[in-house]
Design a protein around this motif. Structure first.
Motif, PDB file in Angstrom:
ATOM      1  N   VAL A   1     -29.075  38.523  76.267  1.00 38.75           N
ATOM      2  CA  VAL A   1     -28.071  39.294  75.528  1.00 38.75           C
ATOM      3  C   VAL A   1     -26.850  38.437  75.204  1.00 38.75           C
ATOM      4  CG1 VAL A   1     -26.431  41.213  75.731  1.00 38.75           C
ATOM      5  CG2 VAL A   1     -28.809  41.537  76.382  1.00 38.75           C
ATOM      6  N   LEU A   2     -26.411  37.617  76.158  1.00 43.96           N
ATOM      7  CA  LEU A   2     -25.207  36.810  75.952  1.00 43.96           C
ATOM      8  C   LEU A   2     -25.468  35.483  75.246  1.00 43.96           C
ATOM      9  CD1 LEU A   2     -23.457  37.364  79.401  1.00 43.96           C
ATOM     10  CD2 LEU A   2     -23.060  38.571  77.239  1.00 43.96           C
ATOM     11  N   GLY A   3     -26.721  35.064  75.185  1.00 45.12           N
ATOM     12  CA  GLY A   3     -27.058  33.776  74.580  1.00 45.12           C
ATOM     13  C   GLY A   3     -27.109  33.854  73.067  1.00 45.12           C
ATOM     14  N   PRO A   4     -27.405  32.708  72.447  1.00 48.45           N
ATOM     15  CA  PRO A   4     -27.510  32.692  70.982  1.00 48.45           C
ATOM     16  C   PRO A   4     -28.684  33.559  70.526  1.00 48.45           C
ATOM     17  CG  PRO A   4     -28.284  30.625  71.903  1.00 48.45           C
ATOM     18  CD  PRO A   4     -27.710  31.414  73.036  1.00 48.45           C
ATOM     19  N   ASP A   5     -28.510  34.210  69.384  1.00 47.58           N
ATOM     20  CA  ASP A   5     -29.531  35.122  68.878  1.00 47.58           C
ATOM     21  C   ASP A   5     -30.637  34.337  68.179  1.00 47.58           C
ATOM     22  OD1 ASP A   5     -30.759  37.531  68.333  1.00 47.58           O
ATOM     23  OD2 ASP A   5     -29.680  37.791  66.440  1.00 47.58           O
ATOM     24  N   LYS A   6     -31.813  34.298  68.797  1.00 43.20           N
ATOM     25  CA  LYS A   6     -32.973  33.642  68.190  1.00 43.20           C
ATOM     26  C   LYS A   6     -33.963  34.719  67.788  1.00 43.20           C
ATOM     27  CE  LYS A   6     -32.648  29.401  70.824  1.00 43.20           C
ATOM     28  NZ  LYS A   6     -33.310  28.472  71.723  1.00 43.20           N
TER      29      LYS A   6
ATOM     30  N   TRP B   1     -33.922  39.235  89.188  1.00 45.76           N
ATOM     31  CA  TRP B   1     -34.252  38.158  88.245  1.00 45.76           C
ATOM     32  C   TRP B   1     -34.343  38.685  86.821  1.00 45.76           C
ATOM     33  CZ3 TRP B   1     -33.529  33.273  88.697  1.00 45.76           C
ATOM     34  CH2 TRP B   1     -33.614  32.661  89.931  1.00 45.76           C
ATOM     35  N   ASN B   2     -35.006  39.845  86.638  1.00 45.95           N
ATOM     36  CA  ASN B   2     -35.098  40.422  85.299  1.00 45.95           C
ATOM     37  C   ASN B   2     -33.727  40.754  84.744  1.00 45.95           C
ATOM     38  OD1 ASN B   2     -37.846  40.287  84.907  1.00 45.95           O
ATOM     39  ND2 ASN B   2     -38.236  42.315  85.732  1.00 45.95           N
ATOM     40  N   PHE B   3     -32.840  41.249  85.592  1.00 47.08           N
ATOM     41  CA  PHE B   3     -31.479  41.549  85.157  1.00 47.08           C
ATOM     42  C   PHE B   3     -30.802  40.287  84.619  1.00 47.08           C
ATOM     43  CE2 PHE B   3     -26.928  41.633  86.014  1.00 47.08           C
ATOM     44  CZ  PHE B   3     -26.547  42.756  85.292  1.00 47.08           C
ATOM     45  N   PHE B   4     -30.892  39.185  85.358  1.00 48.38           N
ATOM     46  CA  PHE B   4     -30.228  37.957  84.916  1.00 48.38           C
ATOM     47  C   PHE B   4     -30.909  37.335  83.699  1.00 48.38           C
ATOM     48  CE2 PHE B   4     -28.328  37.989  89.242  1.00 48.38           C
ATOM     49  CZ  PHE B   4     -27.011  38.045  88.826  1.00 48.38           C
ATOM     50  N   TYR B   5     -32.246  37.441  83.596  1.00 46.70           N
ATOM     51  CA  TYR B   5     -32.925  36.983  82.377  1.00 46.70           C
ATOM     52  C   TYR B   5     -32.443  37.790  81.177  1.00 46.70           C
ATOM     53  CZ  TYR B   5     -36.375  34.060  84.765  1.00 46.70           C
ATOM     54  OH  TYR B   5     -36.999  33.095  85.497  1.00 46.70           O
TER      55      TYR B   5
END
Length: 131
Positions: free
Chosen positions: A34-39, A25-29
């Motif tokens: 990392v791949l999502g928008p930078d907030k 789960w931590n890996f996918f979070y």
């Protein structure tokens, strides 16, 4: 002659399996961060939290892999993995106290589970190696 084992071996295996699942789960979070928008900030009930999402994501990716591998090795009864798991679970136990104000019920549940798993790994881990 076969060595008798107690029911606590199940808790050792539960701890290894829980670590593996938490690591995945931590890996996918982390991957999503990392791949999502930078907030750079998060606004919640009258609080503003400033953080680096990329750094948070990479930390979760790395620790997720470590926790998952150690969890699998605990399931196979390896002594080094048991010691490493004790260190990782102790760190998690300490961090849950920091989360108590934000998520009190979840933190208490995780603290109780961590204590049981630590007890099983420390006191009954030799039995898991023998099985």
């Amino acid at each position: 002659m076969a060595q008798r084992v107690s029911g606590w071996v199940g808790w050792v295996w539960f701890g290894g399996l829980a670590m593996f699942i938490a690591g995945v789960w931590n890996f996918f979070y982390g991957l999503a961060a990392v791949l999502g928008p930078d907030k750079r900030y998060l606004v919640s009930d009258a609080q503003l939290l400033v953080f680096n999402q990329q750094g948070w994501g990479w930390a979760h990716l790395i620790f997720g892999v470590i926790i998952a591998v150690v969890g699998l090795c605990v399931l196979t009864g390896q002594a080094w993995a048991r010691l490493t798991a004790v260190v990782l679970i102790t760190l998690n136990l300490i961090t849950q106290f920091l989360y108590l104000p934000a998520q009190p019920w979840w933190s208490v549940i995780v603290i109780v589970l961590d204590v049981f798993v630590l007890w099983a790994l420390i006191v009954h881990g030799d039995e898991a190696e023998a099985v």
